[in-house]
Write a protein that holds these residues in place. Structure first.
Motif: not given
Length: 222
Positions: A187-188, A109-110
């Motif tokens: 973070s990708d 997840l973010p």
């Protein structure tokens, strides 16, 4: 042992046998992580793979025609009654923001979203997280001799498709007596709803209707 391509592209098994067995659709029911290895889940193609009955919810597929990945739109996740949005900022929620991937165990997840989930999980538990085990890194983990008892999470997909997640789907035992949160921050920009969270859910993919259906199910008895 090998790999079966179940994606939405023209070379996948789903696409190649669709005309023979009643259309480009299939369903899967994955058993939880710590199930007896002699117990298997199920995989059905074409006719007979429809997911129906009480408790079924359906969300649109956001993938383009012929795209391999199965993308859906996740609005957020609730811990009991507390809703945590996928977008922690005021940005417009993008369609197809997460991929359903049966080949990836962990849900990614973010990072901001994940951090808020962990914060809420800690607040909804009376247990003390493990903080002195270097093997576990920064994961949220608890000690428990039996199955972990924790809050129920609910994944909220587009079209009011709410999928409840029990602790067997959200916490997995990396070693005896320890259970860790089966989600991680990323973070990708590539986010995945993994197979830990998909376990004990009968999931039907209909590539012609462009929908995914979910039905909570004991996949060990399917």
């Amino acid at each position: 042992m090998g790999i079966i391509g179940l994606g939405g592209g023209p070379l996948s098994l789903v696409s190649q046998i669709g005309a023979l067995y009643g259309g480009r659709r299939f369903s899967q029911c994955l058993v939880p992580f710590h199930t007896d290895p002699n117990v298997a889940g199920t995989l059905r193609f074409g006719e007979g793979s429809e997911v129906s009955g009480e408790g079924v919810v359906t969300t649109p597929l956001a993938s383009e025609e012929g795209e391999t990945n199965y993308k859906v739109t996740l609005k957020g996740i609730s811990i009991e009654e507390t809703f945590v949005p996928f977008n922690t900022s005021n940005d417009v929620l993008s369609k197809g923001n997460i991929m359903l991937d049966s080949g990836t165990p962990t849900t990614y997840l973010p990072q901001d979203f994940y951090d808020l989930l962990v914060q809420e999980l800690k607040g909804h538990s009376t247990m003390v997280p493990i903080e002195d085990d270097p093997d576990l890194g920064s994961q949220l983990c608890y000690k428990s001799e039996g199955n972990l008892e924790g809050p129920i999470l609910t994944a909220h997909f587009e079209n009011d498709a709410d999928v409840p997640l029990m602790t067997t789907q959200t916490f997995v035992p990396p070693k005896d007596g320890v259970y860790c949160f089966a989600m991680a921050g990323s973070s990708d920009g590539e986010y995945i709803f993994g197979n830990f969270a998909q376990s004990n859910v009968l999931i039907g993919f209909d590539l012609e209707k462009k929908t995914v259906s979910f039905k909570p199910t004991d996949c060990t008895n399917e």
